[in-house]
Every structure is written in C-alpha cells, then in structure tokens.
Design an enzyme around this catalytic site. Structure first.
Site, mmCIF file in Angstrom:
data_model
loop_
_atom_site.group_PDB
_atom_site.id
_atom_site.type_symbol
_atom_site.label_atom_id
_atom_site.label_comp_id
_atom_site.label_asym_id
_atom_site.label_seq_id
_atom_site.Cartn_x
_atom_site.Cartn_y
_atom_site.Cartn_z
ATOM 1 N N GLY A 25 0.783 -1.240 0.000
ATOM 2 C CA GLY A 25 0.000 0.000 0.000
ATOM 3 C C GLY A 25 0.811 1.285 0.000
ATOM 4 C CB SER A 26 4.205 2.316 -1.097
ATOM 5 O OG SER A 26 4.254 1.938 -2.451
ATOM 6 C CG MET A 103 -1.092 -7.423 -6.951
ATOM 7 S SD MET A 103 -0.545 -6.441 -8.379
ATOM 8 C CE MET A 103 0.618 -7.581 -9.099
ATOM 9 C CG LEU A 106 -11.149 -6.172 -10.724
ATOM 10 C CD1 LEU A 106 -11.083 -4.659 -10.564
ATOM 11 C CD2 LEU A 106 -11.964 -6.804 -9.598
ATOM 12 C CG ASN A 120 -4.501 -1.107 -13.112
ATOM 13 O OD1 ASN A 120 -4.327 -1.409 -11.932
ATOM 14 N ND2 ASN A 120 -3.802 -1.675 -14.094
ATOM 15 C CG HIS A 122 1.053 -2.280 -15.247
ATOM 16 N ND1 HIS A 122 1.118 -3.390 -14.429
ATOM 17 C CD2 HIS A 122 1.811 -2.564 -16.332
ATOM 18 C CE1 HIS A 122 1.878 -4.311 -15.011
ATOM 19 N NE2 HIS A 122 2.304 -3.835 -16.159
ATOM 20 C CD GLU A 192 4.309 1.947 -8.911
ATOM 21 O OE1 GLU A 192 3.760 1.543 -9.938
ATOM 22 O OE2 GLU A 192 4.502 1.225 -7.930
HETATM 23 C C1 GAR Z 1 2.899 -1.229 -7.565
HETATM 24 O O1 GAR Z 1 4.176 -1.272 -8.146
HETATM 25 C C2 GAR Z 1 1.818 -1.283 -8.628
HETATM 26 O O2 GAR Z 1 2.132 -0.560 -9.767
HETATM 27 C C3 GAR Z 1 1.777 -2.768 -8.918
HETATM 28 O O3 GAR Z 1 1.813 -3.341 -7.620
HETATM 29 C C4 GAR Z 1 2.640 -2.509 -6.781
HETATM 30 C C5 GAR Z 1 1.904 -2.242 -5.485
HETATM 31 O O4 GAR Z 1 2.722 -1.525 -4.574
HETATM 32 N N1 GAR Z 1 0.611 -3.141 -9.654
HETATM 33 C C6 GAR Z 1 0.637 -4.023 -10.652
HETATM 34 O O5 GAR Z 1 1.628 -4.657 -10.956
HETATM 35 C C7 GAR Z 1 -0.679 -4.195 -11.405
HETATM 36 N N2 GAR Z 1 -0.492 -5.056 -12.521
HETATM 37 P P1 GAR Z 1 2.075 -0.856 -3.285
HETATM 38 O O6 GAR Z 1 1.200 -1.926 -2.618
HETATM 39 O O7 GAR Z 1 3.251 -0.496 -2.432
HETATM 40 O O8 GAR Z 1 1.276 0.325 -3.703
#
Ligand code: GAR
Length: 215
Positions: A25-26, A103, A106, A120, A122, A192
């Site tokens: 969840g960053s 992850m 849907l 979303n 990515h 991101e």
């Molecule tokens: C992030 O890097 C996000 O872009 C990726 O999961 C990570 C979650 O980090 N999502 C995907 O790969 C979607 N296909 P977080 O829990 O620290 O926010």
C-alpha cells in the site's frame, strides 16, 4: 439585484475514492497523504483488500479510513466474487475506484458497475510487460542487455484486458544496472506515487460532481 448562486459558484465536494489493494500500500499512502496535504481534492472513503493482513489495511486504519477485507470463498466463481466485491465498493458510493497494487483480474461483474470510474496503476508503459512482476521482468531484461528503460502508467479499466485501457498518464524510468535492483525498484515506486497522485488530481479536478451532471 445581486447574482444568484449557481452550480458553477458552488464549491465542489471532494471526490470519493475507494482504493483497492493487495499488498503493502505505498501507493495508497501517497494518495492518503496527497488528500491530507490538500493537493488532491478527494477523500479516501474506503480501502478494500482481497488479502487479509496486508500492510495496506493497517495504513488505512492508521488514517482512520474504513479497511475492508473481501476474501475469496473456497471454490467461488470469479464472477460471484466480483459481484460481492462490487456490492461492497458500491456501498461507499465512489466517484472513482482506484486499483493501487490490486493484483487480481476483475471481470465485467465488477467493472460493469463502475463505467469510466475504475483507474489502474501499472509499473510499465502502455502495451509493455502486462501482469505481475513487471518491475522484476524489466530489470531482468536490462541485465540481459535487451532493455534500457521502462516506465509507469495510469489508465482506465473499461474491460477485462490485463493492464490495458485508455491511458491517463505515463512517466518513463531509465534503468541504471550499476545502481542495483533495489535502487531501481525504489525509483519506479517513487515515479508511480507521483504519477498516480498527479493523474488523480487532474481527474478529480476535471470531473464534475455527479449531481451537476444529472441536474
Ligand atoms: C505497484 O508497483 C503497482 O504498480 C503494482 O503493484 C505494486 C503495489 O505496490 N501493480 C501491478 O503490478 C498491477 N499489474 P504498493 O502496494 O506499495 O502500492
């Protein structure tokens, strides 16, 4: 006679965000901080996870945001889970549903409830490295000498395509293999956090209140 108040004069209410998570969840934290710091004219009204005991749920708790775990029942059909999830999310009346490290694929059982409202994030550029472990795969290719850069994107989710849909924002990231994987991953995540908050800020600023649209 003074001018009367119109919809245009009325201050817009903060947009209601429901954030879907599966892990640390960053990115959720970046959204919560941007709302608190008043950059983002929005409020996280709920955080929903498909995984129990993830740090993202603790982050929600710490911010005083309802944290909900919606686990998959044994043998449950994907469409049944998605309908249950949609019910929970719809209960929070979101303007936008943000997939921030969600992850799980849907289906339209979920997406059909929130047309043009699911966003979303990515960690790769459009059409590149869809699916899981995109950061690790980009790194492996860089080490193998077949790639020098990657990026991150935010897009709408109209259908069941994986990490695919109308692009709302992108940012590129160079890969410096001499700096090591951890430094690279950190750079991707910092990129991101920024892109997600900036894109949501644009969306929340540009999107009229639903009451204005229907009035
Ligand atoms: C992030 O890097 C996000 O872009 C990726 O999961 C990570 C979650 O980090 N999502 C995907 O790969 C979607 N296909 P977080 O829990 O620290 O926010």
């Amino acid at each position: 006679m003074g001018s009367s108040s119109t919809d245009h004069d009325r201050p817009r209410r903060p947009k209601r965000l429901v954030v879907l998570v599966s892990g640390g969840g960053s990115n959720l934290q970046a959204i919560i901080d941007a709302c608190a710091g008043e950059q983002l004219p929005a409020e996280v009204v709920a955080v929903v996870s498909n995984q129990a005991d993830v740090f993202a749920l603790q982050r929600a708790d710490a911010a005083g945001v309802p944290a909900v775990h919606v686990g998959v029942h044994p043998g449950e059909e994907r469409s049944d889970y998605d309908a249950r999830l949609a019910d929970v999310v719809a209960g929070f009346d979101p303007d936008l549903v943000v997939l921030a490290g969600w992850m799980r694929l849907l289906t339209m059982s979920f997406l059909g409830w929130f047309p043009h409202r699911v966003v979303n994030l990515h960690p790769a550029l459009p059409g590149d490295l869809p699916g899981t472990r995109a950061i690790e795969r980009a790194w492996d290719e860089a080490i193998a000498g077949t790639r020098t850069g990657t990026g991150v994107m935010v897009h709408l989710v109209p259908d069941e395509g994986v990490d695919d849909g109308p692009v709302l924002g992108t940012a590129t990231v160079d890969i410096d293999t001499t700096a090591g994987f951890d430094a690279f991953a950190e750079l991707v995540h910092a990129t991101e956090h920024r892109l997600l908050v900036d894109t949501l800020t644009d969306l929340c600023t540009d999107t009229p209140d639903r009451t204005e649209v229907s009035a």
